[in-house]
Design a protein around this motif. Structure first.
Motif, PDB file in Angstrom:
ATOM      1  N   ALA A  78       0.833  -1.198   0.000  1.00 44.38           N
ATOM      2  CA  ALA A  78       0.000   0.000   0.000  1.00 44.38           C
ATOM      3  C   ALA A  78       0.866   1.245   0.000  1.00 44.38           C
ATOM      4  N   ASP A  79       1.960   1.208   0.753  1.00 44.12           N
ATOM      5  CA  ASP A  79       2.930   2.302   0.805  1.00 44.12           C
ATOM      6  C   ASP A  79       4.145   1.885  -0.010  1.00 44.12           C
ATOM      7  N   ARG A  80       4.311   2.486  -1.182  1.00 40.33           N
ATOM      8  CA  ARG A  80       5.369   2.059  -2.098  1.00 40.33           C
ATOM      9  C   ARG A  80       6.630   2.913  -1.990  1.00 40.33           C
ATOM     10  N   PRO A  99      10.550   6.624  -4.742  1.00 38.02           N
ATOM     11  CA  PRO A  99      10.676   7.895  -4.022  1.00 38.02           C
ATOM     12  C   PRO A  99       9.451   8.772  -4.271  1.00 38.02           C
ATOM     13  N   PRO A 100       9.009   9.527  -3.266  1.00 34.04           N
ATOM     14  CA  PRO A 100       7.801  10.347  -3.436  1.00 34.04           C
ATOM     15  C   PRO A 100       7.851  11.261  -4.652  1.00 34.04           C
ATOM     16  N   GLU A 101       9.039  11.785  -4.984  1.00 30.78           N
ATOM     17  CA  GLU A 101       9.129  12.693  -6.119  1.00 30.78           C
ATOM     18  C   GLU A 101       8.924  11.985  -7.463  1.00 30.78           C
ATOM     19  N   HIS A 102       8.988  10.645  -7.447  1.00 26.36           N
ATOM     20  CA  HIS A 102       8.792   9.893  -8.691  1.00 26.36           C
ATOM     21  C   HIS A 102       7.452   9.159  -8.732  1.00 26.36           C
ATOM     22  N   LYS A 103       6.620   9.407  -7.753  1.00 29.56           N
ATOM     23  CA  LYS A 103       5.318   8.742  -7.725  1.00 29.56           C
ATOM     24  C   LYS A 103       4.537   9.069  -8.997  1.00 29.56           C
ATOM     25  N   PHE A 131      16.194   1.932  -5.640  1.00 28.65           N
ATOM     26  CA  PHE A 131      14.982   2.729  -5.809  1.00 28.65           C
ATOM     27  C   PHE A 131      14.727   3.026  -7.292  1.00 28.65           C
ATOM     28  N   VAL A 132      13.456   3.249  -7.630  1.00 28.35           N
ATOM     29  CA  VAL A 132      13.106   3.630  -8.991  1.00 28.35           C
ATOM     30  C   VAL A 132      13.818   4.926  -9.349  1.00 28.35           C
TER      31      VAL A 132
END
Length: 368
Positions: free
Chosen positions: A285-287, A292-296, A314-315
């Motif tokens: 649920a939390d990816r 990273p949040p900036e790449h969501k 990380f992506v």
């Protein structure tokens, strides 16, 4: 956070969760494991398209060749069918026959959204008729739909197709799914394909343990996201005495197996080329442990998923394979040493997946 036993659960930061998940997913270092064992270990591979499971195993296994998984599929040790999240997965024969019953409640809920198109349809009769059709010989979904329409001409055609898929564990038969082969989707039941009866659904508790082994540490909501199921809290609570607990930086309680790997957060994580729909990106649920949040949202466009590059776990970009080149599209400028590591991993992936074809490796402009 205070646990049920009254002790304070340790905090696992994002990098700690990242390294633990990569270790479970065989992405910190390639595993000396057969394709069959790897498919079982990760509890199936997302397989909305034919090629992703092959690329997923190439990123995870030492000595893997596409023929390994293709042979397993041809010999009916693994197969493709709808399971978690109502999406197609490649599973071992055992999991085809057990995990599908586990998620049947979710398939029943899915079917409920089509009830207006099924007015007057006897679902038990539909199930029996569809089973007879696909077990007499593999059929396309269109052939199944047309036969069902002959029985219920006033029903919605799409709803009839969905009903057959939801009520029966329909396997995509080969040559569909084989590496280097093509073929339209034709279906039969898992029982018929494997010549074995469907086994009773496993207790949710058993699958919780397998999920944690492949994706932990994880919250109840994480597993529910992976499985497409609800109400799994009771299973986690029954297992609590056998598990260890942590919390993430937001205070969410995480469960894990006591002896599962939780590497040091500074453990090196080599670059990896992952396919579209890789399980690593879809099973929590939390990816933020991977994205990273900036790449969501940057790995998807509408319903299309892109192939993803991991850097330091990380992506960090996307990749695509053209006629003559592997093109890497990073999300930020990368130092030369990192680009060299990515290129070396790209060469290894290409040698594994396309040994007879020469490709250049190119870095595209930074993707905004």
């Amino acid at each position: 956070m205070t646990t049920k036993a009254g002790t304070t659960a340790p905090v696992l930061g994002t990098r700690a969760l990242n390294r633990a998940t990569l270790a479970r997913q065989l992405l910190l270092r390639r595993a000396a494991m057969s394709a069959d064992d790897a498919v079982a270990h990760v509890v199936g591979l997302q397989a909305q398209n034919v090629k992703p499971p092959y690329y997923a195993l190439a990123a995870r296994l030492d000595g893997f060749t596409p023929g390994d998984l293709s042979e397993s599929m041809a010999e009916r040790r693994v197969a493709r069918l709808v399971t978690m999240r109502s999406t197609i997965h490649t599973h071992t024969a055992d999991d085809c026959l057990t995990l599908r019953p586990l998620v049947q409640a979710a398939r029943d809920r899915e079917l409920g959204t089509f009830r207006k198109g099924l007015v007057g349809v006897d679902l038990d009769r539909l199930t029996s008729l569809a089973r007879e059709l696909v077990e007499a010989e593999p059929r396309t979904l269109r052939q199944v739909r047309e036969a069902l329409l002959a029985e219920w001409p006033d029903a919605d055609p799409l709803a009839l197709s969905v009903a057959a898929r939801c009520r029966l564990p329909l396997v995509q038969v080969t040559p569909r799914g084989l590496w280097g082969r093509s073929g339209q989707v034709t279906l039969t039941t898992a029982e018929h394909w494997f010549d074995r009866p469907t086994r009773p659904a496993p207790a949710p508790d058993d699958t919780v343990l397998r999920y944690l082994a492949a994706f932990g540490p994880a919250s109840v909501k994480d597993m529910q996201t992976w499985a497409g199921l609800t109400r799994l809290r009771d299973a986690f609570e029954r297992l609590r005495p056998r598990l260890v607990t942590f919390r993430d930086e937001n205070g969410t309680e995480l469960f894990d197996l006591p002896d599962a790997p939780r590497p040091d957060p500074d453990t090196p994580a080599p670059p990896r080329f992952l396919p579209e729909f890789d399980n690593l990106l879809l099973s929590h649920a939390d990816r933020t442990r991977v994205v990273p949040p900036e790449h969501k949202g940057r790995t998807w466009q509408k319903n299309q998923a892109y192939r993803v590059l991991l850097v330091d776990g990380f992506v960090a970009g996307l990749w695509k394979l053209g006629d003559d080149a592997l093109v890497v599209e990073p999300f930020a400028r990368l130092p030369k040493e990192c680009r060299d590591e990515i290129a070396a991993e790209g060469e290894r992936m290409l040698a594994t997946m396309h040994p007879a074809t020469a490709y250049d490796i190119r870095f595209g402009t930074v993707r905004d």
